[in-house]
Scaffold this motif. Structure first.
Motif, mmCIF file in Angstrom:
data_model
loop_
_atom_site.group_PDB
_atom_site.id
_atom_site.type_symbol
_atom_site.label_atom_id
_atom_site.label_comp_id
_atom_site.label_asym_id
_atom_site.label_seq_id
_atom_site.Cartn_x
_atom_site.Cartn_y
_atom_site.Cartn_z
ATOM 1 N N TRP A 120 3.607 -3.084 -0.268
ATOM 2 C CA TRP A 120 2.993 -1.798 -0.581
ATOM 3 C C TRP A 120 1.945 -1.396 0.453
ATOM 4 C CZ3 TRP A 120 5.081 1.659 -3.396
ATOM 5 C CH2 TRP A 120 5.951 1.286 -4.425
ATOM 6 N N LEU A 121 1.223 -2.363 0.986
ATOM 7 C CA LEU A 121 0.240 -2.045 2.018
ATOM 8 C C LEU A 121 0.930 -1.566 3.292
ATOM 9 C CD1 LEU A 121 -2.349 -4.937 1.553
ATOM 10 C CD2 LEU A 121 -2.324 -2.656 0.540
ATOM 11 N N VAL A 122 2.061 -2.178 3.630
ATOM 12 C CA VAL A 122 2.832 -1.719 4.790
ATOM 13 C C VAL A 122 3.339 -0.296 4.553
ATOM 14 C CG1 VAL A 122 4.950 -2.105 6.122
ATOM 15 C CG2 VAL A 122 3.473 -4.033 5.541
ATOM 16 N N ALA A 138 10.228 2.060 3.710
ATOM 17 C CA ALA A 138 9.193 1.076 3.378
ATOM 18 C C ALA A 138 8.869 1.098 1.890
ATOM 19 C CB ALA A 138 7.946 1.349 4.208
ATOM 20 N N ILE A 139 8.824 2.287 1.294
ATOM 21 C CA ILE A 139 8.567 2.384 -0.149
ATOM 22 C C ILE A 139 9.705 1.733 -0.926
ATOM 23 C CG2 ILE A 139 8.342 3.990 -2.085
ATOM 24 C CD1 ILE A 139 6.993 5.940 -0.092
ATOM 25 N N ALA A 140 10.954 2.000 -0.510
ATOM 26 C CA ALA A 140 12.101 1.398 -1.185
ATOM 27 C C ALA A 140 12.055 -0.127 -1.087
ATOM 28 C CB ALA A 140 13.400 1.935 -0.587
ATOM 29 N N LEU A 141 11.687 -0.643 0.085
ATOM 30 C CA LEU A 141 11.599 -2.096 0.257
ATOM 31 C C LEU A 141 10.474 -2.677 -0.591
ATOM 32 C CD1 LEU A 141 12.217 -2.444 4.105
ATOM 33 C CD2 LEU A 141 13.788 -3.015 2.242
ATOM 34 N N ALA A 142 9.370 -1.931 -0.715
ATOM 35 C CA ALA A 142 8.274 -2.406 -1.562
ATOM 36 C C ALA A 142 8.703 -2.470 -3.025
ATOM 37 C CB ALA A 142 7.055 -1.500 -1.393
ATOM 38 N N VAL A 143 9.469 -1.477 -3.473
ATOM 39 C CA VAL A 143 9.991 -1.497 -4.847
ATOM 40 C C VAL A 143 10.903 -2.712 -5.045
ATOM 41 C CG1 VAL A 143 11.454 -0.293 -6.508
ATOM 42 C CG2 VAL A 143 9.804 0.995 -5.151
ATOM 43 N N LEU A 144 11.793 -2.950 -4.076
ATOM 44 C CA LEU A 144 12.701 -4.097 -4.178
ATOM 45 C C LEU A 144 11.937 -5.411 -4.155
ATOM 46 C CD1 LEU A 144 15.594 -2.902 -1.825
ATOM 47 C CD2 LEU A 144 15.596 -2.990 -4.318
ATOM 48 N N GLY A 173 6.662 3.137 -7.983
ATOM 49 C CA GLY A 173 7.360 3.151 -6.698
ATOM 50 C C GLY A 173 8.650 3.942 -6.723
ATOM 51 N N THR A 174 9.369 3.869 -7.833
ATOM 52 C CA THR A 174 10.607 4.636 -7.946
ATOM 53 C C THR A 174 10.317 6.127 -7.871
ATOM 54 O OG1 THR A 174 11.582 2.884 -9.298
ATOM 55 C CG2 THR A 174 12.616 5.046 -9.388
ATOM 56 N N LEU A 175 9.274 6.567 -8.555
ATOM 57 C CA LEU A 175 8.880 7.971 -8.476
ATOM 58 C C LEU A 175 8.375 8.309 -7.074
ATOM 59 C CD1 LEU A 175 8.396 10.709 -9.764
ATOM 60 C CD2 LEU A 175 6.254 9.835 -10.711
ATOM 61 N N ALA A 176 7.687 7.381 -6.435
ATOM 62 C CA ALA A 176 7.137 7.624 -5.093
ATOM 63 C C ALA A 176 8.222 7.862 -4.051
ATOM 64 C CB ALA A 176 6.261 6.450 -4.665
ATOM 65 N N LEU A 177 9.456 7.457 -4.318
ATOM 66 C CA LEU A 177 10.550 7.691 -3.372
ATOM 67 C C LEU A 177 10.802 9.179 -3.155
ATOM 68 C CD1 LEU A 177 13.066 4.950 -4.547
ATOM 69 C CD2 LEU A 177 11.880 5.034 -2.356
ATOM 70 N N ALA A 178 10.336 10.009 -4.080
ATOM 71 C CA ALA A 178 10.531 11.457 -3.947
ATOM 72 C C ALA A 178 9.417 12.123 -3.147
ATOM 73 C CB ALA A 178 10.608 12.098 -5.337
ATOM 74 N N VAL A 179 8.537 11.348 -2.511
ATOM 75 C CA VAL A 179 7.410 11.937 -1.792
ATOM 76 C C VAL A 179 7.912 12.815 -0.643
ATOM 77 C CG1 VAL A 179 7.089 10.078 -0.097
ATOM 78 C CG2 VAL A 179 5.122 11.397 -0.890
ATOM 79 N N ASP A 180 7.201 13.891 -0.393
ATOM 80 C CA ASP A 180 7.593 14.867 0.626
ATOM 81 C C ASP A 180 7.538 14.246 2.020
ATOM 82 O OD1 ASP A 180 8.155 17.127 2.081
ATOM 83 O OD2 ASP A 180 6.677 18.389 1.067
ATOM 84 N N HIS A 181 8.534 14.561 2.850
ATOM 85 C CA HIS A 181 8.566 14.065 4.230
ATOM 86 C C HIS A 181 7.534 14.756 5.105
ATOM 87 C CE1 HIS A 181 12.845 12.136 4.391
ATOM 88 N NE2 HIS A 181 12.035 11.575 3.531
ATOM 89 N N HIS A 182 7.064 15.907 4.701
ATOM 90 C CA HIS A 182 6.206 16.716 5.575
ATOM 91 C C HIS A 182 4.818 16.874 4.958
ATOM 92 C CE1 HIS A 182 9.819 17.606 7.834
ATOM 93 N NE2 HIS A 182 10.405 18.004 6.720
#
Length: 326
Positions: A120-122, A138-144, A173-182
């Motif tokens: 999560w820190l990464v 990175a977020i997906a890997l942190a969730v896994l 983390g699952t919800l965080a995967l929807a974070v905006d790219h911009h």
């Protein structure tokens, strides 16, 4: 009709029937014109594009065009909360018990949870310096990594954080995967700042945990974090609503599942009839409550969309000149 055309038409069912009737032939024709000779299947990018387009049109038809921006706002708040918790637990993980106590550890750390917290820190750092695909990976890997902590603990015969800690982190983390790219720079700074703040809070509050106290600290700390997250989301929703912008309401709805899981032992204690403040629900009640929150929470968004359609609430459209919602 070729197999490729038939599959494009199947994907086109993501769109409302009226839109398919008006634009369906044009859309399918465009994809067929762009397809290479001999193609039999739509590409993953084409399938995703059609599904996204269908979702946008269905939300527009239901008067819920603010849903996607609202979920993205919720994703940023969820990511910020997840990294705050990771920073907190990361400092806790370094406080192992004295060797003469004979309590097992995960190398120099309290438990195998350090694998997740490092992930999560990464992710927080990449959101700041490399927003977009790298940060989402990175977020997906942190969730896994968080989901894998029980298995890591089992394989290494090391302690692990209780599921009370891991499950809400996975939901955030699952919800965080929807974070905006911009994201604008100030928003990109939030996750790493929250991680630093979480570590600072653990240090200042003097949490000196050994493994036996991990659960007790989680029962006190996680509901407070969930309450703060909910209050921030509600305040944002009120402020945005005053500007005739309904993103905040959708964000609150999307956050109800992780907020509920952060306080699941209190909710389960209420179900068991235990006085609030020191809830000690039974394990079956904990599991049933967590499953109920996990299933009902995601169902609230489509239910709210259906309610918008039934009430005929018009979508808030941005002004073409200034971009403000009206």
């Amino acid at each position: 009709m070729t197999g490729l055309e038939r599959r494009y038409r199947q994907l086109l069912r993501a769109y409302p029937a009226g839109y398919r009737h008006e634009r369906g032939e044009e859309i399918v024709g465009t994809y067929l014109d762009l397809a290479a000779p001999g193609r039999r299947w739509p590409s993953l990018a084409e399938a995703a594009d059609l599904l996204r387009g269908g979702l946008r049109q269905r939300l527009r038809a239901a008067g819920a065009t603010d849903l996607v921006p609202g979920v993205r706002l919720a994703a940023l708040l969820a990511l910020t909360t997840a990294t705050f918790l990771a920073g907190y637990w990361m400092l806790v993980e370094q406080q192992t018990s004295p060797a003469q106590w004979g309590i097992p550890t995960f190398g120099p750390f309290l438990s195998a949870g350090v694998v997740a917290w490092l992930g999560w820190l990464v992710a927080a750092l990449l959101v700041l310096v490399a927003p977009g695909r790298p940060s989402r990976v990175a977020i997906a890997l942190a969730v896994l990594a968080t989901a894998a902590v029980p298995a890591i603990g089992l394989i290494t015969n090391a302690p692990r954080p209780p599921l009370l800690v891991l499950v809400p982190q996975i939901a955030l983390g699952t919800l965080a995967l929807a974070v905006d790219h911009h994201l604008p720079p100030p928003a990109r700074l939030l996750p790493i700042a929250a991680a630093i703040g979480g570590g600072a809070f653990a240090y200042v509050s003097g949490h000196n945990l050994y493994f036996g106290a991990y659960r007790g600290s989680a029962e006190e700390f996680l509901p407070a974090a969930g309450a703060v997250l909910l209050v921030v989301a509600v305040l944002l929703a009120v402020g945005l609503t005053m500007r005739r912008d309904r993103r905040g309401g959708w964000a609150v709805t999307a956050l109800l599942t992780p907020v509920g899981l952060l306080s699941v032992h209190i909710l389960a204690g209420a179900v068991d009839g235990v006085a609030s403040g020191a809830p000690r629900p039974t394990l079956p009640t904990l599991i049933a409550t967590a499953l109920t929150v996990g299933l009902l929470g995601p169902a609230l968004l489509p239910a709210a969309v259906a309610l918008h359609r039934r009430r005929g609430i018009p979508p808030s459209q941005p002004c073409p000149t200034c971009g403000a919602h009206r």
